[in-house]
Write a protein that holds these residues in place. Sequence first.
Motif, PDB file in Angstrom:
ATOM      1  N   GLU A  86       0.836  -1.210   0.000  1.00 55.87           N
ATOM      2  CA  GLU A  86       0.000   0.000   0.000  1.00 55.87           C
ATOM      3  C   GLU A  86       0.867   1.255   0.000  1.00 55.87           C
ATOM      4  N   MET A  87       1.951   1.241   0.775  1.00 58.97           N
ATOM      5  CA  MET A  87       2.880   2.371   0.793  1.00 58.97           C
ATOM      6  C   MET A  87       3.542   2.506  -0.576  1.00 58.97           C
ATOM      7  N   ASN A  88       3.975   1.385  -1.169  1.00 56.94           N
ATOM      8  CA  ASN A  88       4.636   1.413  -2.476  1.00 56.94           C
ATOM      9  C   ASN A  88       3.747   2.013  -3.553  1.00 56.94           C
ATOM     10  N   ALA A  89       2.463   1.753  -3.500  1.00 54.90           N
ATOM     11  CA  ALA A  89       1.541   2.297  -4.505  1.00 54.90           C
ATOM     12  C   ALA A  89       1.563   3.821  -4.484  1.00 54.90           C
ATOM     13  N   VAL A  90       1.577   4.414  -3.298  1.00 55.07           N
ATOM     14  CA  VAL A  90       1.643   5.878  -3.183  1.00 55.07           C
ATOM     15  C   VAL A  90       3.040   6.368  -3.562  1.00 55.07           C
ATOM     16  N   TYR A  91       4.053   5.653  -3.132  1.00 56.09           N
ATOM     17  CA  TYR A  91       5.439   6.007  -3.439  1.00 56.09           C
ATOM     18  C   TYR A  91       5.629   6.172  -4.946  1.00 56.09           C
ATOM     19  N   GLN A  92       5.016   5.277  -5.724  1.00 57.76           N
ATOM     20  CA  GLN A  92       5.140   5.347  -7.185  1.00 57.76           C
ATOM     21  C   GLN A  92       4.341   6.485  -7.793  1.00 57.76           C
ATOM     22  N   GLU A  93       3.463   7.112  -7.035  1.00 60.60           N
ATOM     23  CA  GLU A  93       2.789   8.332  -7.495  1.00 60.60           C
ATOM     24  C   GLU A  93       3.726   9.530  -7.376  1.00 60.60           C
ATOM     25  N   VAL A  94       4.680   9.450  -6.452  1.00 58.80           N
ATOM     26  CA  VAL A  94       5.591  10.564  -6.169  1.00 58.80           C
ATOM     27  C   VAL A  94       6.878  10.458  -6.977  1.00 58.80           C
ATOM     28  N   PHE A  95       7.427   9.250  -7.072  1.00 60.28           N
ATOM     29  CA  PHE A  95       8.705   9.032  -7.753  1.00 60.28           C
ATOM     30  C   PHE A  95       8.513   8.174  -8.994  1.00 60.28           C
ATOM     31  N   GLN A  96       9.297   8.488 -10.018  1.00 63.11           N
ATOM     32  CA  GLN A  96       9.299   7.701 -11.237  1.00 63.11           C
ATOM     33  C   GLN A  96      10.706   7.153 -11.465  1.00 63.11           C
ATOM     34  N   ASP A  97      10.796   6.174 -12.350  1.00 62.02           N
ATOM     35  CA  ASP A  97      12.066   5.566 -12.721  1.00 62.02           C
ATOM     36  C   ASP A  97      12.929   6.603 -13.433  1.00 62.02           C
ATOM     37  N   PRO A  98      14.174   6.781 -13.107  1.00 61.97           N
ATOM     38  CA  PRO A  98      14.954   6.041 -12.135  1.00 61.97           C
ATOM     39  C   PRO A  98      14.655   6.527 -10.705  1.00 61.97           C
ATOM     40  N   TYR A  99      14.348   5.581  -9.848  1.00 63.02           N
ATOM     41  CA  TYR A  99      13.956   5.883  -8.471  1.00 63.02           C
ATOM     42  C   TYR A  99      15.171   6.255  -7.624  1.00 63.02           C
ATOM     43  N   PRO A 100      14.931   7.026  -6.553  1.00 63.93           N
ATOM     44  CA  PRO A 100      16.018   7.277  -5.602  1.00 63.93           C
ATOM     45  C   PRO A 100      16.396   5.970  -4.895  1.00 63.93           C
ATOM     46  N   ALA A 101      17.580   5.924  -4.328  1.00 62.40           N
ATOM     47  CA  ALA A 101      17.949   4.807  -3.458  1.00 62.40           C
ATOM     48  C   ALA A 101      16.971   4.811  -2.282  1.00 62.40           C
ATOM     49  N   ARG A 102      16.687   3.618  -1.730  1.00 64.95           N
ATOM     50  CA  ARG A 102      15.686   3.571  -0.650  1.00 64.95           C
ATOM     51  C   ARG A 102      15.987   2.442   0.317  1.00 64.95           C
ATOM     52  N   THR A 103      15.661   2.687   1.565  1.00 67.86           N
ATOM     53  CA  THR A 103      15.640   1.670   2.600  1.00 67.86           C
ATOM     54  C   THR A 103      14.240   1.681   3.180  1.00 67.86           C
ATOM     55  N   CYS A 104      13.682   0.502   3.421  1.00 72.29           N
ATOM     56  CA  CYS A 104      12.369   0.394   4.059  1.00 72.29           C
ATOM     57  C   CYS A 104      12.480  -0.657   5.149  1.00 72.29           C
ATOM     58  N   VAL A 105      12.140  -0.256   6.368  1.00 73.04           N
ATOM     59  CA  VAL A 105      12.233  -1.172   7.501  1.00 73.04           C
ATOM     60  C   VAL A 105      10.950  -1.135   8.319  1.00 73.04           C
ATOM     61  N   ALA A 106      10.703  -2.234   9.001  1.00 73.82           N
ATOM     62  CA  ALA A 106       9.586  -2.292   9.944  1.00 73.82           C
ATOM     63  C   ALA A 106      10.127  -1.981  11.335  1.00 73.82           C
TER      64      ALA A 106
END
Length: 128
Positions: A86-106
């Motif tokens: 669900e977070m990724n779906a919104v993330y792809q509304e903000v950023f397009q390819d080539p995407y920034p580097a990213r870390t995602c943690v719980a």
Amino acid sequence: MERKVYTGKNVMASGPYSHAVDSGEYIFFSGQTAKNALNQEVGESITEQTRMCFKNLAAVMREAQVAFDNVVKVNVYLTGMKHFEEMNAVYQEVFQDPYPARTCVAVLELPLGADVEIECIVKKPAQG
């Protein structure tokens, strides 16, 4: 070192920190949760919270005169990986390819009872 800082309009800090600190070539943006928004009701869904995180970051970016196109690194904190898609779906509304580097943690918990927090690093555009 004198710190040049930026503060977003209608965004509160939930502790003793700056919304963003300019280091010269890079600007480091503190994590934003949906609940850092002033005077706005935010839904409980990850979609709504993620959109508000980005809206809060955008408010600080406007003050620093940069945009999401300038982001080189993003850190996302979720209270459970069940929120990842669900977070990724919104993330792809903000950023397009080539995407920034990213870390995602719980993480166990986030400030203000939020379920998602997002921070980023921006490389300032060349002047000229």
